[in-house]
Design an enzyme around this catalytic site. Structure first.
Site, short mmCIF file in Angstrom:
data_model
loop_
_atom_site.label_atom_id
_atom_site.label_comp_id
_atom_site.label_asym_id
_atom_site.label_seq_id
_atom_site.Cartn_x
_atom_site.Cartn_y
_atom_site.Cartn_z
N HIS A 57 14.96 -37.88 -50.75
CA HIS A 57 14.89 -39.14 -49.81
C HIS A 57 13.85 -38.91 -48.96
O HIS A 57 14.38 -38.36 -47.66
CB HIS A 57 16.42 -39.39 -49.33
N HIS A 59 10.31 -40.89 -46.86
CA HIS A 59 9.20 -42.10 -46.73
C HIS A 59 7.99 -41.56 -46.30
O HIS A 59 7.69 -41.40 -45.05
CB HIS A 59 9.78 -43.05 -45.51
N GLN A 152 10.73 -52.76 -48.58
CA GLN A 152 11.48 -52.57 -47.30
C GLN A 152 11.73 -53.78 -46.56
O GLN A 152 12.65 -53.99 -45.83
CB GLN A 152 9.98 -51.88 -46.65
N HIS A 210 18.30 -47.82 -51.04
CA HIS A 210 18.85 -47.60 -49.76
C HIS A 210 20.21 -48.89 -49.97
O HIS A 210 20.03 -49.95 -50.05
CB HIS A 210 18.06 -48.40 -48.55
N GLU A 213 23.05 -49.51 -45.31
CA GLU A 213 22.50 -48.51 -44.06
C GLU A 213 22.73 -49.44 -42.73
O GLU A 213 22.03 -49.94 -42.29
CB GLU A 213 21.11 -48.07 -44.18
N ASP A 309 14.69 -37.95 -45.14
CA ASP A 309 14.47 -39.43 -44.61
C ASP A 309 13.26 -39.42 -44.05
O ASP A 309 12.17 -40.33 -44.51
CB ASP A 309 15.62 -39.86 -44.14
N TRP A 315 10.99 -44.47 -37.33
CA TRP A 315 12.67 -44.21 -37.13
C TRP A 315 13.02 -43.05 -36.53
O TRP A 315 14.24 -42.74 -36.20
CB TRP A 315 13.23 -44.44 -38.70
FE FE2 Z 1 15.28 -44.15 -46.12
#
Ligand code: FE2
Length: 426
Positions: A57, A59, A152, A210, A213, A309, A315
């Protein structure tokens, strides 16, 4: 037989000391002693030799963009998504590629040789999709990259997400993603899970969504994901990422949910570094930790991995592509501190993640692809404790990274061993 490469005298995860002979990109022998010619011999000198790390996982379109155009002041998922929205119009094909390739170099140096990355499809230009398809081709000789079409901004919430997600799959993206908890209503989220799973089933693709979350105990899209998996015959091909709402769910409901996930063979990938940072931001005290229920899922027979992630993006302001950091945080937050549980955490960032990604011929066994990492540690638990140097990384039979051993010894007579090593349970 002559070998291209022999890794001599490494300690395997089960404690055996062995030589590993590599020929034609495959593991050709694992024996106590191999004494034949080889193109190259690397002395592992008792260090841990493990299969490569795997990240299910990530990005990659956002990585290494930290601070552009600004940082996430609140530290929340929602501000991160907003910030990514500000950055998106500024992206260029070359810049996305350059950041992604830089990250792949980091990953290789850390022994991380397979990554599943989500790619934002909420952009009419599909710029990140095209850039990461290029990157996938470039790194293929040494790093396995899987791409997930990830709407997204919401499959329904964003007006062109549906069309762009389908276009991205037609361009060659491997896996169908989604973000049901970001849709405007629970019902839209539920419908998005159904439609995205149907899109995957029609095309024979895997699903990695996802899911939930959030800290909302009533966010229950994972239930729908497991239901659709069974309805569409996708068992063993669907993963739920994050699942943080499970942290806050009612125990009775969870006792019903976990057997459904196990029955549907839906795997789970929590992302401990990110979940611990993003969740619980609306709490005072007690403050929820926001990671999903890892030991309980394992006990229920659900396959669970750990993902990275984010690294240096809207993030998350830290990160080093080190899956041992991920497992280290994971075992703390999940309180998996027994020797058996710690070993399991090591397996989660190696073989369990590989199984979730469906990697073939993975692992240290004769006939498998010759990818491995030599760590400056004696066993998996010591590796978790030290998160040590990766002394040598071999990918598909080729040495792709090396680091000199940093043997910090105490200058005291009679203390020959490294002061940091060999004090952990094995
Ligand atoms: Fe993610």
């Amino acid at each position: 037989m002559n070998f291209d490469l022999i890794i001599k005298g490494g300690t395997l995860a089960d404690g055996r000391v062995a030589d590993i002979g590599i020929h034609g990109g495959r593991i050709a022998a694992i024996e106590p002693h191999i004494d034949v010619d080889a193109g190259e011999v690397i002395d592992a000198a008792g260090d841990l030799v493990a299969p490569p790390f795997v990240d299910p996982h990530f990005h990659m379109d956002a990585t290494l963009s930290y601070g552009t155009p600004r940082i996430n002041a609140s530290g929340t998922l929602l501000e991160g998504i907003g910030l990514w929205g500000e950055l998106k119009p500024l992206l260029t094909h070359e810049a996305v590629k350059e950041r992604a390739l830089a990250y792949c170099d980091w990953a290789v140096s850390m022994g991380l040789l397979a990554i599943r990355t989500h790619v934002d499809t909420c952009d009419d230009r599909l710029l990140a999709v095209e850039a990461l398809l290029d990157v996938k081709k470039t790194v293929a000789p040494y790093l396995d990259l899987q791409l997930v079409a990830f709407p997204q901004d919401g499959f329904y919430r964003d007006p062109t997400a549906r069309e762009n997600t389908v276009r991205a799959l037609a361009l060659g993206i491997d896996i169908v993603g989604g973000i049901p908890h970001f849709e405007r209503t629970m019902e839209d989220g539920r419908r998005s899970v159904t439609e995205l799973c149907e899109i995957a089933a029609e095309r024979g693709l895997r699903v990695d969504m996802h899911c939930d979350e959030t800290d909302d105990p009533l966010s229950r899209h994972i239930e729908q994901l497991a239901y659709e998996t069974q309805r569409l015959g996708l068992q063993g091909r669907v993963n739920g990422s994050h699942l943080t709402s499970m942290h806050s769910m009612d125990n009775y409901y969870v006792s019903k949910l976990l057997p459904l996930m196990a029955e549907a063979e839906v795997s789970a990938v929590p992302n401990p570094l990110i979940n611990i940072v993003l969740q619980g931001r609306h709490d005072s005290y007690p403050k929820r930790r926001g990671m999903t229920r890892v030991p309980e899922m394992l006990k229920a027979g659900i396959r669970v991995g750990f993902g990275q992630d984010c690294v240096l993006d809207p993030w998350y302001s830290l990160g080093t592509a080190d899956m041992l950091d991920v497992a280290f945080m994971g075992l703390h937050v999940a309180q998996m501190t027994s020797p058996a549980d710690m070993r399991r955490c090591f397996d989660m960032v190696t073989s369990e993640n590989a199984a979730i990604m469906g990697l073939e011929a993975y692992g240290l066994a004769v006939g498998n692809i010759a990818s491995l990492v030599v760590l400056d540690a004696g066993n998996p638990i010591e590796a978790l404790r030290l998160r040590p140097d990766r002394l040598c990384v071999v990918s598909k039979g080729q040495v792709v990274s090396r680091k000199a051993r940093n043997d910090s010894r105490l200058a005291i007579a009679g203390r020959p061993a490294s002061v940091r090593r060999r004090h952990t349970a094995s």
